[in-house]
Write a protein that holds these residues in place. Structure first.
Motif, PDB file in Angstrom:
ATOM      1  N   GLU A 115      12.939   0.865  -1.246  1.00 60.46           N
ATOM      2  CA  GLU A 115      14.364   0.791  -0.917  1.00 60.46           C
ATOM      3  C   GLU A 115      15.229   1.162  -2.131  1.00 60.46           C
ATOM      4  O   GLU A 115      16.189   1.923  -2.007  1.00 60.46           O
ATOM      5  CB  GLU A 115      14.714  -0.612  -0.405  1.00 60.46           C
ATOM      6  N   GLU A 116      14.851   0.687  -3.297  1.00 62.49           N
ATOM      7  CA  GLU A 116      15.602   1.009  -4.532  1.00 62.49           C
ATOM      8  C   GLU A 116      15.600   2.526  -4.755  1.00 62.49           C
ATOM      9  O   GLU A 116      16.632   3.122  -5.068  1.00 62.49           O
ATOM     10  CB  GLU A 116      14.975   0.332  -5.763  1.00 62.49           C
ATOM     11  N   LEU A 117      14.427   3.118  -4.598  1.00 59.79           N
ATOM     12  CA  LEU A 117      14.307   4.559  -4.830  1.00 59.79           C
ATOM     13  C   LEU A 117      15.191   5.335  -3.851  1.00 59.79           C
ATOM     14  O   LEU A 117      15.893   6.271  -4.217  1.00 59.79           O
ATOM     15  CB  LEU A 117      12.839   4.980  -4.657  1.00 59.79           C
ATOM     16  N   LEU A 118      15.143   4.899  -2.605  1.00 62.56           N
ATOM     17  CA  LEU A 118      15.922   5.558  -1.562  1.00 62.56           C
ATOM     18  C   LEU A 118      17.424   5.441  -1.858  1.00 62.56           C
ATOM     19  O   LEU A 118      18.161   6.423  -1.805  1.00 62.56           O
ATOM     20  CB  LEU A 118      15.592   4.865  -0.241  1.00 62.56           C
ATOM     21  N   ARG A 119      17.832   4.243  -2.187  1.00 64.34           N
ATOM     22  CA  ARG A 119      19.266   4.003  -2.413  1.00 64.34           C
ATOM     23  C   ARG A 119      19.795   4.776  -3.623  1.00 64.34           C
ATOM     24  O   ARG A 119      20.968   5.071  -3.709  1.00 64.34           O
ATOM     25  CB  ARG A 119      19.551   2.499  -2.589  1.00 64.34           C
ATOM     26  N   ARG A 120      18.869   5.095  -4.520  1.00 65.86           N
ATOM     27  CA  ARG A 120      19.286   5.877  -5.684  1.00 65.86           C
ATOM     28  C   ARG A 120      19.693   7.304  -5.304  1.00 65.86           C
ATOM     29  O   ARG A 120      20.359   7.987  -6.040  1.00 65.86           O
ATOM     30  CB  ARG A 120      18.119   5.925  -6.674  1.00 65.86           C
ATOM     31  N   HIS A 121      19.229   7.766  -4.117  1.00 64.16           N
ATOM     32  CA  HIS A 121      19.420   9.182  -3.796  1.00 64.16           C
ATOM     33  C   HIS A 121      20.116   9.477  -2.473  1.00 64.16           C
ATOM     34  O   HIS A 121      20.560  10.595  -2.267  1.00 64.16           O
ATOM     35  CB  HIS A 121      18.061   9.899  -3.829  1.00 64.16           C
ATOM     36  N   VAL A 122      20.173   8.511  -1.544  1.00 68.28           N
ATOM     37  CA  VAL A 122      20.733   8.824  -0.224  1.00 68.28           C
ATOM     38  C   VAL A 122      22.230   9.114  -0.320  1.00 68.28           C
ATOM     39  O   VAL A 122      22.997   8.318  -0.878  1.00 68.28           O
ATOM     40  CB  VAL A 122      20.486   7.658   0.766  1.00 68.28           C
ATOM     41  N   ALA A 123      22.625  10.260   0.224  1.00 67.02           N
ATOM     42  CA  ALA A 123      24.031  10.681   0.189  1.00 67.02           C
ATOM     43  C   ALA A 123      24.902   9.637   0.867  1.00 67.02           C
ATOM     44  O   ALA A 123      24.513   9.072   1.909  1.00 67.02           O
ATOM     45  CB  ALA A 123      24.176  12.026   0.891  1.00 67.02           C
ATOM     46  N   GLY A 124      26.042   9.349   0.298  1.00 67.92           N
ATOM     47  CA  GLY A 124      26.976   8.417   0.925  1.00 67.92           C
ATOM     48  C   GLY A 124      26.847   7.017   0.391  1.00 67.92           C
ATOM     49  O   GLY A 124      27.699   6.164   0.651  1.00 67.92           O
ATOM     50  N   ILE A 125      25.773   6.745  -0.356  1.00 71.40           N
ATOM     51  CA  ILE A 125      25.631   5.400  -0.930  1.00 71.40           C
ATOM     52  C   ILE A 125      26.226   5.418  -2.329  1.00 71.40           C
ATOM     53  O   ILE A 125      25.961   6.334  -3.118  1.00 71.40           O
ATOM     54  CB  ILE A 125      24.147   4.968  -0.961  1.00 71.40           C
ATOM     55  N   GLU A 126      27.036   4.397  -2.586  1.00 72.98           N
ATOM     56  CA  GLU A 126      27.760   4.373  -3.859  1.00 72.98           C
ATOM     57  C   GLU A 126      26.816   4.486  -5.053  1.00 72.98           C
ATOM     58  O   GLU A 126      25.793   3.800  -5.118  1.00 72.98           O
ATOM     59  CB  GLU A 126      28.528   3.054  -3.948  1.00 72.98           C
ATOM     60  N   GLY A 127      27.163   5.367  -5.948  1.00 77.94           N
ATOM     61  CA  GLY A 127      26.367   5.507  -7.170  1.00 77.94           C
ATOM     62  C   GLY A 127      25.111   6.347  -7.003  1.00 77.94           C
ATOM     63  O   GLY A 127      24.354   6.519  -7.956  1.00 77.94           O
ATOM     64  N   SER A 128      24.845   6.864  -5.795  1.00 78.60           N
ATOM     65  CA  SER A 128      23.604   7.638  -5.600  1.00 78.60           C
ATOM     66  C   SER A 128      23.794   9.075  -6.072  1.00 78.60           C
ATOM     67  O   SER A 128      24.918   9.542  -6.233  1.00 78.60           O
ATOM     68  CB  SER A 128      23.203   7.625  -4.126  1.00 78.60           C
ATOM     69  N   THR A 129      22.653   9.770  -6.240  1.00 82.89           N
ATOM     70  CA  THR A 129      22.725  11.182  -6.648  1.00 82.89           C
ATOM     71  C   THR A 129      23.172  12.059  -5.476  1.00 82.89           C
ATOM     72  O   THR A 129      23.535  13.209  -5.668  1.00 82.89           O
ATOM     73  CB  THR A 129      21.349  11.684  -7.102  1.00 82.89           C
ATOM     74  N   GLY A 130      23.053  11.512  -4.253  1.00 85.17           N
ATOM     75  CA  GLY A 130      23.432  12.278  -3.062  1.00 85.17           C
ATOM     76  C   GLY A 130      22.460  13.406  -2.734  1.00 85.17           C
ATOM     77  O   GLY A 130      22.741  14.258  -1.888  1.00 85.17           O
ATOM     78  N   ARG A 131      21.286  13.390  -3.383  1.00 88.05           N
ATOM     79  CA  ARG A 131      20.359  14.503  -3.160  1.00 88.05           C
ATOM     80  C   ARG A 131      19.557  14.385  -1.860  1.00 88.05           C
ATOM     81  O   ARG A 131      18.895  15.317  -1.460  1.00 88.05           O
ATOM     82  CB  ARG A 131      19.370  14.593  -4.344  1.00 88.05           C
ATOM     83  N   LEU A 132      19.599  13.220  -1.226  1.00 88.23           N
ATOM     84  CA  LEU A 132      18.762  13.001  -0.034  1.00 88.23           C
ATOM     85  C   LEU A 132      19.627  12.749   1.203  1.00 88.23           C
ATOM     86  O   LEU A 132      20.464  11.851   1.222  1.00 88.23           O
ATOM     87  CB  LEU A 132      17.836  11.792  -0.286  1.00 88.23           C
TER      88      LEU A 132
END
Ligand code: UGA
Length: 447
Positions: free
Chosen positions: A54-71
């Motif tokens: 979940e941590e890994l996912l949240r780091r990248h899913v677009a639209g989640i605050e602070g994420s890379t938005g790459r996923l």
């Protein structure tokens, strides 16, 4: 320009692979045909319990605050086809109902849905565990049905991740195996896996059938190791030997190794049992069934352990029927650090005793919801202590750390009888005995 990657199917394998690809720096689009899964993933929620995912996912899913938005996630095949240079197929291949063979319908339908949208050069990479020969067939299908024709290539790249370690295994694989038919495919896959290759993961290039066989033979070997030690446990029981000591002693020979030699109620889950069966079925179709008849024995040794646990429990309860006996079951998942109860030996044993009239109460740290929906008629408790309250016997069937840290003295106060059976050879027998428990474990000397 950086490669764009898609991942088709967002179960254990796909969700982890998609998040890992984003972590490696790629733009990633995941697709699933189940809307609820996509909704969850878009919110950064994982549809199953997997440490660190979940941590890994949240780091990248677009639209989640602070994420890379790459996923990103979609249900639209046209969008997916348009987006990706490399498409990973990560759908599941369960055992076919009433047969040993594997059900290829999810893989086939993923390829059929994707093909019409491959308009330019693309590499489709199969990760699902499939019968040998599938890649050859699917490559021909793609060349025929994709508008890009022969520019829509296929490669086979089996996955070796373990549930409970999925993130670690995907980011730092102990080997990367690719079955390819062109230099272009190999080059693309070297680009995808550049980071782990730099870190030293061996990169093994093979043809299609070898890549497919690597996966099923690896799982067959692991299953064989477990059934071997369980067969030795049966002999230890017949002779008064101790299988844990035996495993330690043979394991010092590094040609044998100590891993996967823990005797107990055997292997389960969504992979090992169905993979060895599908492998046997495929060998039969190929006229090579004799080569794999030993797997039939591996399977039956494994299934026998569940019955042996039931019988050991019966013995400890005085040998008669289970009627009126209260049985506490610690563990429902097929292994610790997972909420997966598919073909779980623990639930199987719990179910058998329940169906024979025992009053079974199950507790598992993460698998309660899945266990309840698979086996709603079993009793469930909110903690190990509650499960043990009033029990005539306690069965330790999945080796969660939480169970090793229990206080046997405290449990002893709650139980009706201090009898514990360790189906995973993981508890500290001495600590339990000191607290007044009669302790039995499979393949080890009694109380
Ligand atoms: C297995 C393989 O280990 C992975 O490499 C593979 O990628 C995966 O299947 C797959 O095909 O996708 P997994 O199903 O997560 O991974 O579980 P394992 O860690 O292999 O354990 C399987 C079962 O064997 C569990 O029920 C476990 O309790 C049992 N086991 C394991 C034993 O009974 N004794 C042991 O010594 C080790």
């Amino acid at each position: 320009m950086a490669l764009k990657i898609t991942v088709i199917g967002t179960g254990y394998l796909g969700a982890t692979h998609a998040a890992a690809m984003a972590e490696l720096g790629f733009e990633v689009m995941g697709l699933d045909v189940v809307p609820e899964k996509i909704d969850k993933l878009r919110r950064g929620e994982v549809p199953m319990y997997e440490p660190g995912l979940e941590e890994l996912l949240r780091r990248h899913v677009a639209g989640i605050e602070g994420s890379t938005g790459r996923l990103r996630f979609t249900m639209d095949w046209a969008e997916l086809g348009e987006f990706g240079d490399v498409h990973f197929v990560c759908v599941n291949t369960p055992q076919r109902h009433g047969e040993y063979a594997c059900d290829m319908s999810y893989v086939d339908s993923a390829i059929a849905s994707l093909a019409p949208h491959l308009k330019g050069p693309a590499l489709v990479v199969g990760k699902s565990t499939v019968p040998v020969g599938s890649a050859d067939r699917l490559a021909a299908y793609l060349a025929e049905h994709a508008p890009a024709g022969a520019d829509a290539e296929l490669a086979w790249n089996p996955e070796f991740l373990r549930e409970g370690f999925a993130v670690q295994d995907t980011l730092h694989p102990d080997r990367i195996v690719v079955g390819v038919r062109s230099e272009r495919s190999e080059k693309l896959l070297r680009e995808v896996y550049a980071t782990p290759i730099e870190e030293g993961s061996p990169f093994v290039v093979t043809d299609f059938p070898t890549a497919e066989l690597v996966k099923t033979s690896a799982n067959s070997f692991l299953a064989t190791k477990i059934s071997f030690i369980n067969a030795m446990a049966e002999l230890c029981e017949a002779t008064g030997g101790d299988v844990a000591k035996l495993a330690e002693a043979i394991g010092y020979d590094d040609r044998i190794g100590r891993k996967f030699l823990r005797a107990g109620i055997g292997f389960g889950g969504g992979c090992l049992p169905k993979d060895i069966r599908a492998f046997m079925a495929r060998a039969g179709e190929l006229g090579a069934d004799q080569a794999l008849t030993f797997l039939r024995e591996i399977d039956s040794i494994n299934m026998r352990q569940r019955g042996r646990m039931v019988e050991l429990t019966r013995q400890e309860l005085g040998g008669g029927p289970f009627l009126g006996k209260r049985v506490a079951v610690l563990g429902a998942t097929f292994k610790p650090d997972s909420d997966d109860v598919r073909d779980s030996p623990a639930l199987n044993v719990a179910g058998q005793i329940h169906l024979q009239g025992g009053q079974v109460t199950v507790y598992d740290p993460k698998g309660m919801d899945n266990a309840r929906s698979l086996f709603p008629t079993l009793g469930y408790a909110d903690s190990a202590l509650e499960a043990v309250r009033g029990a005539h016997v306690v069965l330790h069937l999945t080796e969660w750390r939480e169970f090793r840290e229990l206080d046997p003295a405290e449990l002893g106060e709650a139980a009706a009888e201090r009898v514990v059976l360790d189906g995973r050879n993981a508890l500290d027998a001495e600590a339990w005995r000191r607290a007044g428990w009669r302790f039995r474990a499979m393949g080890r000397p009694g109380a």
